[in-house]
Enzyme design. Structure first.
Site, PDB file in Angstrom:
ATOM      1  N   LYS A 204     -12.037  52.716  11.407  1.00 52.45           N
ATOM      2  CA  LYS A 204     -12.395  53.283  10.108  1.00 52.45           C
ATOM      3  C   LYS A 204     -13.844  52.911   9.826  1.00 52.45           C
ATOM      4  O   LYS A 204     -14.200  51.737   9.770  1.00 52.45           O
ATOM      5  CB  LYS A 204     -11.487  52.734   9.015  1.00 52.45           C
ATOM      6  CG  LYS A 204     -11.889  53.222   7.628  1.00 52.45           C
ATOM      7  CD  LYS A 204     -10.862  52.892   6.587  1.00 52.45           C
ATOM      8  CE  LYS A 204     -11.338  53.344   5.222  1.00 52.45           C
ATOM      9  NZ  LYS A 204     -10.359  53.053   4.176  1.00 52.45           N
ATOM     10  N   LYS A 259     -11.225  57.557  11.602  1.00 54.45           N
ATOM     11  CA  LYS A 259     -11.564  58.091  10.284  1.00 54.45           C
ATOM     12  C   LYS A 259     -13.019  57.805   9.969  1.00 54.45           C
ATOM     13  O   LYS A 259     -13.440  56.667  10.192  1.00 54.45           O
ATOM     14  CB  LYS A 259     -10.646  57.420   9.261  1.00 54.45           C
ATOM     15  CG  LYS A 259     -10.934  57.735   7.834  1.00 54.45           C
ATOM     16  CD  LYS A 259     -10.010  56.963   6.944  1.00 54.45           C
ATOM     17  CE  LYS A 259     -10.404  57.223   5.503  1.00 54.45           C
ATOM     18  NZ  LYS A 259      -9.791  56.289   4.606  1.00 54.45           N
TER      19      LYS A 259
HETATM   20  C1  PBG Z   1      -9.070  53.055   0.851  1.00 58.82           C
HETATM   21  C2  PBG Z   1      -9.070  54.388   1.499  1.00 58.82           C
HETATM   22  C3  PBG Z   1     -10.151  55.277   1.496  1.00 58.82           C
HETATM   23  C4  PBG Z   1      -9.694  56.456   2.081  1.00 58.82           C
HETATM   24  C5  PBG Z   1      -8.357  56.262   2.465  1.00 58.82           C
HETATM   25  N1  PBG Z   1      -7.985  54.960   2.104  1.00 58.82           N
HETATM   26  C6  PBG Z   1     -11.504  55.152   0.905  1.00 58.82           C
HETATM   27  C7  PBG Z   1     -12.358  53.997   1.182  1.00 58.82           C
HETATM   28  O1  PBG Z   1     -12.191  53.291   2.178  1.00 58.82           O
HETATM   29  O2  PBG Z   1     -13.242  53.769   0.362  1.00 58.82           O
HETATM   30  C8  PBG Z   1     -10.534  57.691   2.224  1.00 58.82           C
HETATM   31  C9  PBG Z   1      -9.823  58.988   2.357  1.00 58.82           C
HETATM   32  C10 PBG Z   1     -10.649  60.189   2.082  1.00 58.82           C
HETATM   33  O3  PBG Z   1     -11.890  60.126   1.877  1.00 58.82           O
HETATM   34  O4  PBG Z   1     -10.060  61.279   2.064  1.00 58.82           O
HETATM   35  N2  PBG Z   1      -8.668  51.961   1.545  1.00 58.82           N
END
Ligand code: PBG
Length: 335
Positions: A204, A259
């Site tokens: 991520k 992601k």
């Molecule tokens: C938070 C989380 C995020 C997303 C999924 N879980 C945002 C972040 O890390 O700030 C993002 C999903 C998206 O942008 O569609 N833990």
């Protein structure tokens, strides 16, 4: 010196296989099916309460009673899994995000209701503290503002157990703390939750593509100008993603995720080639917003780009995709 005479015809004619729709269908290497889809939804408290997320046209925050018909629609369409994200009431947010451990909190209640009404619909929950913390970070902070790892992992483990006890099928840690997959897997085993699957957000990235999501769960304001660079991955790195995935598999992840999605398809391909485990990609909020905005302006063909973007994930090696388009895609595939 004399010129070689040109060949009278091309040596190869790849266009033969593109000549008709039937041949194109016959030789197509990858397809998108409804089985590939995970549908992320945003829930909040209340009844008959729906709020549009401005930066994500077509996406609404819903109260449980309004989510149930959406879940029913997913069952009818054949979408395998719903992924839940909470917009927590600001009055419940604290520096340590302890509302995440409340067995009667929003997410456990929604999980119980969904599993009761639709036992065959898969339910997945996010394990991370950002919707619950007053500062919007995914963990707890020390006095300098640094996100402390091991204390955060303890809370996340409690959060995952709370979801498992509510009956969730898949927990998906999205926090990027070190060691959380191992800690969660061990706690699940010890408590007898041997069937709870873990989909690890392994690679991520600290991405600007999450902006609209932070509007949806209401963390953008709390986060302010702060970033998540001390735990999420640097967008410049690729080998590091493989190390992260290796660690999560060793610690007990059943499935891994990359992601964001489309800007990181190279990572999806490397992960799939290297590990050959179920690999997912998240077409995140910013990717969705870009397509929606361009389509609204008439600059892109909405449905064509949506389907092509999903196909690109499959071609890159993804076994499935979390996408806000899931219901639109499933409807299109039904035709
Ligand atoms: C938070 C989380 C995020 C997303 C999924 N879980 C945002 C972040 O890390 O700030 C993002 C999903 C998206 O942008 O569609 N833990």
């Amino acid at each position: 010196m004399h010129l070689q005479s040109p060949a009278p015809f091309p040596q190869n004619r790849p266009r033969r296989l593109r000549r008709d729709a039937f041949t194109r269908r016959l030789v197509r290497e990858n397809v998108v099916t409804t089985d590939d889809l995970i549908y992320p939804v945003f829930v909040h408290e209340g009844t008959n309460r729906s709020e549009a997320v401005t930066s994500m046209p077509g996406v609404d925050r819903l109260s449980l009673d309004l989510l149930l018909p959406v879940a029913e629609d997913c069952v009818k369409l054949g979408i395998p899994v719903l992924a839940l994200f909470p917009a927590i009431d600001p009055s419940l947010k604290t520096p340590d995000g302890k509302e995440a451990l409340n067995p009667n909190g929003l997410i456990p209640r929604v999980v119980r209701a969904l599993k009761k009404e639709f036992p065959d619909l898969g339910v997945m929950t996010d394990v991370a503290l950002d919707p619950y913390t007053s500062h919007g970070q995914d963990g707890v902070l020390d006095e300098t503002g640094y996100i402390i790892n091991d204390e955060t992992v303890e809370i996340l483990t409690g959060q995952a157990l709370t979801h498992a006890e509510a009956g969730v099928d898949i927990v998906a840690p999205s926090d990027m703390m070190d060691g959380r997959i191992g800690a969660i897997r061990e706690a699940l085993e010890v408590q007898g939750h041997i069937h709870t699957r873990i989909m690890a957000y392994s690679a991520k990235y600290a991405s600007a593509f999450y902006g609209p999501f932070r509007d949806a769960v209401g963390t953008r304001g709390a986060l302010g100008k702060a970033d998540k660079n001390v735990y999420q991955m640097d967008p410049g790195n690729s080998d590091e993603a493989l190390r992260e995935v290796a660690i999560d598999i060793a610690e007990g992840a059943d499935m891994v995720m990359v992601k964001p999605g489309m800007p990181y398809l190279d990572i999806v391909r490397r992960v799939k080639d290297e590990f050959k485990v179920p690999t997912f990609a998240y077409q995140v909020s910013g990717e969705y917003a870009m397509i929606k905005a361009a389509a609204a302006n008439g600059w892109l063909d909405h449905d064509a780009v949506m389907m092509e973007s999903l196909l690109a994930f499959k071609r890159a090696g993804a076994d499935g995709v979390l996408t806000y388009f899931a219901r639109d895609v499933a409807r299109k595939l039904q035709k």
